[in-house]
Design a protein around this motif. Structure first.
Motif, mmCIF file in Angstrom:
data_model
loop_
_atom_site.group_PDB
_atom_site.id
_atom_site.type_symbol
_atom_site.label_atom_id
_atom_site.label_comp_id
_atom_site.label_asym_id
_atom_site.label_seq_id
_atom_site.Cartn_x
_atom_site.Cartn_y
_atom_site.Cartn_z
ATOM 1 N N LYS A 79 1.152 -1.105 -0.004
ATOM 2 C CA LYS A 79 -0.048 0.032 -0.092
ATOM 3 C C LYS A 79 0.856 1.297 -0.096
ATOM 4 C CE LYS A 79 -4.030 -1.362 -0.090
ATOM 5 N NZ LYS A 79 -5.167 -1.044 -1.050
ATOM 6 N N LYS A 80 0.558 2.063 -0.899
ATOM 7 C CA LYS A 80 1.295 3.472 -0.893
ATOM 8 C C LYS A 80 0.536 4.493 -0.278
ATOM 9 C CE LYS A 80 4.146 1.878 -4.129
ATOM 10 N NZ LYS A 80 3.962 0.352 -4.204
ATOM 11 N N ARG A 81 1.382 5.411 0.439
ATOM 12 C CA ARG A 81 0.859 6.538 1.150
ATOM 13 C C ARG A 81 0.170 7.436 0.003
ATOM 14 N NH1 ARG A 81 5.030 8.314 5.705
ATOM 15 N NH2 ARG A 81 4.871 6.458 7.118
ATOM 16 N N LYS A 82 -1.039 7.780 0.247
ATOM 17 C CA LYS A 82 -1.820 8.374 -1.026
ATOM 18 C C LYS A 82 -1.310 9.995 -0.885
ATOM 19 C CE LYS A 82 -5.244 5.106 -1.816
ATOM 20 N NZ LYS A 82 -6.047 4.393 -0.907
ATOM 21 N N PRO A 83 -0.801 10.382 -1.980
ATOM 22 C CA PRO A 83 -0.366 11.794 -1.716
ATOM 23 C C PRO A 83 -1.720 12.769 -1.849
ATOM 24 C CG PRO A 83 -0.230 11.019 -4.065
ATOM 25 C CD PRO A 83 -0.589 9.939 -3.163
ATOM 26 N N SER A 84 -1.357 13.924 -1.355
ATOM 27 C CA SER A 84 -2.617 14.740 -0.871
ATOM 28 C C SER A 84 -2.650 15.473 -2.512
ATOM 29 C CB SER A 84 -2.508 15.839 -0.035
ATOM 30 O OG SER A 84 -1.195 16.405 -0.086
ATOM 31 N N THR A 85 -3.320 14.798 -3.550
ATOM 32 C CA THR A 85 -3.446 15.471 -4.914
ATOM 33 C C THR A 85 -4.731 15.349 -5.183
ATOM 34 O OG1 THR A 85 -2.947 15.138 -7.185
ATOM 35 C CG2 THR A 85 -3.171 12.884 -5.893
ATOM 36 N N LYS A 86 -5.249 16.175 -6.035
ATOM 37 C CA LYS A 86 -6.701 16.096 -6.565
ATOM 38 C C LYS A 86 -6.828 15.143 -7.545
ATOM 39 C CE LYS A 86 -7.191 21.426 -6.120
ATOM 40 N NZ LYS A 86 -7.517 22.589 -6.880
ATOM 41 N N ASP A 87 -8.202 14.935 -7.487
ATOM 42 C CA ASP A 87 -8.437 13.589 -8.609
ATOM 43 C C ASP A 87 -8.355 14.250 -9.850
ATOM 44 O OD1 ASP A 87 -9.524 12.805 -6.326
ATOM 45 O OD2 ASP A 87 -11.613 12.421 -6.877
ATOM 46 N N ALA A 88 -7.833 13.358 -10.854
ATOM 47 C CA ALA A 88 -7.339 13.609 -12.115
ATOM 48 C C ALA A 88 -8.723 13.732 -12.829
ATOM 49 C CB ALA A 88 -6.600 12.598 -12.767
#
Length: 626
Positions: free
Chosen positions: A375-384
């Motif tokens: 499991k990757k730490r999900k970056p705080s990025t907006k949904d594409a």
């Protein structure tokens, strides 16, 4: 004077760097042991043994609360999905590592977003509206319970500073109660290993520049350390301990070639693709296959990650994930198939097996250790963006989403012919929705989407997803469910899946094989891995425990360990990897334990190098503690 003090301190650090490192390692080990002990304490408050599984969302909530957490519905849904059937103790430890207990600073920050004037209190009417109407909505009874806490409420106001103190006090009390309960239970107390630091058997550390490891490198006898002072470790001082040290050289120093048969181009060939999918609880789901061999023949089989990258010279991120294929022979009248072989030879990312197979039906079960598929730490990025409306207000797929769908099409096109038949499409449906598409629904697809000889084309697959977006009036929620179950992140990157391709060659006949199921690691695979390690690995009997045997298997790519318990009672084996260098474990912990039931075998761990371009050393101490 300050400058001189700083200089002396720096000089002191240079004189004793190894001592400082040892102290840091001891502190880190102690922290891990305390964490593990607290996990066990919370777990044993709810369950009789850490061999028991969490079988419901309610049990998960309860055991998290005993660990001092306050899980929201969002957190529970993150780890207990519609496909979750059970979680194990190791899963629980991983969840606790990810979901840290709330701090007072974090709680106060949330309250201050409401108390904009920093008065230190919130009126009950305001708080009730927020608790019952936003975010994690509370029931009227739950809201009433909060407002009836007399020591934090007065005159219609909540003193949120006092509330935070009270909340954290209750969380700490939950953790303390769990520890106290385990301490009072004599049987459980024997399981509370790792709660103190004792001296371990002294052992030497071989230099990393040592030549290629051989079986003699599996050090069975603890040696006297070069240092005069004993090394401190969390492994308990006990005769019931096995130490294993294996020195491995960097992959870049190996000059091996792909050992293909010289006339391979003349052999009969079959191919199928598949994919490893990482589940929320850490399990890995993959396609399983059946292969039919009509007559006795020489066979050559390859498995490797499937590169979807469109950019020249830039491999897909999952290309470093290890793959293997276990070959099992179906036996008439017996439910348990026989392990025949597994892909042991390696060339770069390709794993191969060459040998002879008799006529019959074989199971082909893909396997990955899980060391690099995590499991990757999900970056705080907006949904594409997935869709947009053109000038005519028609819904259109974005170029990024079309590219992702094209890659996804390649993954689920198992036979690689450029089209999707009903069987291939149903594996996709089972993965993303849990249901199959029946013949009638497939006929509807034929009428509405582009087909070629009753198989869905790439464009037809695109249009099908566009129709789904249109049905939701542009809401991409269902599309995101599909993407995430296929291993994609919010940035449209495949981070929690690893597509692979299997190639089978037979000299005298045409082998045929196809995917027959999509399932997580099953008993057949577990048995096959255990048998392969026991057959190929080195065995060591634990001192004073003749019925407990540790098997260690070493290949160029990984080291695997299996524990066999022949006794009539379960054993608990503590695993300590503190002294390993440049290593990652499938268990994600340096210190952990494995409970092995009576008359059973259990996979202890798989270990791989973190950086394959550097030498690595596997140094493991396994101690029986209960």
């Amino acid at each position: 004077m300050a400058s001189l003090y700083g200089s002396n301190a720096s000089l002191s650090n240079q004189k004793h760097p190894s001592s400082d490192r040892d102290e840091r390692k001891k502190a880190q080990a102690s922290e891990e042991e305390l964490f593990y002990a607290s996990c066990r304490a919370a777990y044993l408050t709810v369950f009789k043994s850490s061999l028991d599984s969490i079988t419901s969302r309610e049990q998960l909530c309860l055991v998290l609360q005993h660990a001092g957490r306050n899980p929201t519905n969002k957190i529970l849904s993150k780890y207990w999905t519609a496909r979750t059937r059970e979680l194990h103790f190791d899963d629980f430890c991983i969840i606790l590592k990810k979901e840290k207990a709330a701090t007072k600073t974090e709680l106060l920050k949330a309250f201050k977003k409401i108390d904009l004037e920093s008065k230190g209190y919130i009126f009950h009417d305001t708080l009730s509206g927020i608790l019952a109407g936003k975010g994690e909505k509370m029931s009227p009874d739950e809201v009433r319970t909060v407002l009836q806490l007399t020591d934090v409420n007065s005159n219609g106001r909540l003193d949120y500073n006092k509330f935070c103190d009270r909340f954290l006090e209750v969380c700490d009390q939950c953790t303390k109660t769990a520890s106290d309960r385990m301490e009072s239970d004599n049987k459980a107390k024997r399981q509370q290993f790792g709660s103190q630091t004792d001296k371990s058997p002294e052992r030497s550390q071989s230099p990393l520049s040592k030549p290629r490891a051989s079986r003699s490198d599996l050090d069975t006898t603890p040696k006297k350390a070069e240092s005069k002072s004993p090394r401190i470790s969390s492994a308990r001082s006990s005769k019931a301990t096995v130490s294993t040290v294996v020195n491995m050289v960097a992959a870049d120093t190996k000059t091996s070639k792909l050992a293909e048969p010289t006339n391979l181009q003349d052999w009969n060939f079959a191919l199928s693709k598949g994919c490893f999918f990482l589940e929320e609880n850490g399990d890995v789901t993959s396609h399983h296959y059946k292969m039919h061999v009509p007559q006795k023949t020489s066979v050559f089989i390859k498995i490797k990650p499937y590169n979807l990258s469109k950019k020249e010279g830039k491999p897909s991120p999952w290309m470093s994930v290890d793959t293997a294929l276990y070959i099992l022979k179906e036996r008439d009248g017996l439910a348990d198939p026989q392990l025949v072989a597994f892909t042991e030879q390696r060339y770069k990312e390709i794993f191969t097996w060459k040998g002879e197979l008799g006529p019959g039906v074989y199971y082909l079960i893909p396997f990955t250790t899980g060391c690099r598929l995590k499991k990757k730490r999900k970056p705080s990025t907006k949904d594409a963006p997935l869709v947009y409306r053109d000038r005519k207000e028609d819904l259109v797929l974005t170029p990024e989403f079309r590219s992702t769908l094209s890659d996804m099409f390649d993954v689920i096109d198992l036979d690689g012919n450029g089209f999707l038949n009903l069987e291939e499409y149903n594996f996709f449906e089972l993965r993303t929705s849990g249901e199959k598409c029946d013949e009638d629904a497939w006929e509807v697809c034929k009428e509405n989407f582009e087909m070629s000889k009753s198989e869905l084309t790439r464009q037809g697959f695109m249009d099908l997803n566009l129709m789904e977006a249109n049905d939701r009036e542009g809401d991409p929620s269902d599309l995101w469910v599909t993407l995430q179950t296929m291993g994609y992140s919010k940035a449209l990157e495949m981070t929690e899946a690893c597509p692979f391709v299997i190639e089978a060659y037979a000299e005298k006949c045409k082998p045929t094989f196809k995917a027959v199921s999509l399932e997580s690691s099953n008993k057949q695979l577990h048995k096959a891995v255990c048998r392969s390690v026991m057959q190929k690995g080195d065995a060591k009997t634990v001192d004073s425990y003749e019925d407990v045997i540790i098997y260690t298997y070493k290949s160029d790519a990984r080291i695997s360990s299996v524990i066999e318990n022949k006794s009539d009672s379960k054993v608990i084996v503590q695993i300590n990897n503190e002294q390993s260098k440049n290593c990652m474990s499938s268990r994600s912990l340096n210190v952990f334990a494995v409970e092995v039931p009576a008359k059973a075998t259990m996979i202890s761990q798989h270990v791989m190098p973190m950086n394959e371009r550097q030498d690595w050393m596997y140094s493991c101490v396994q101690s029986i503690v209960g």
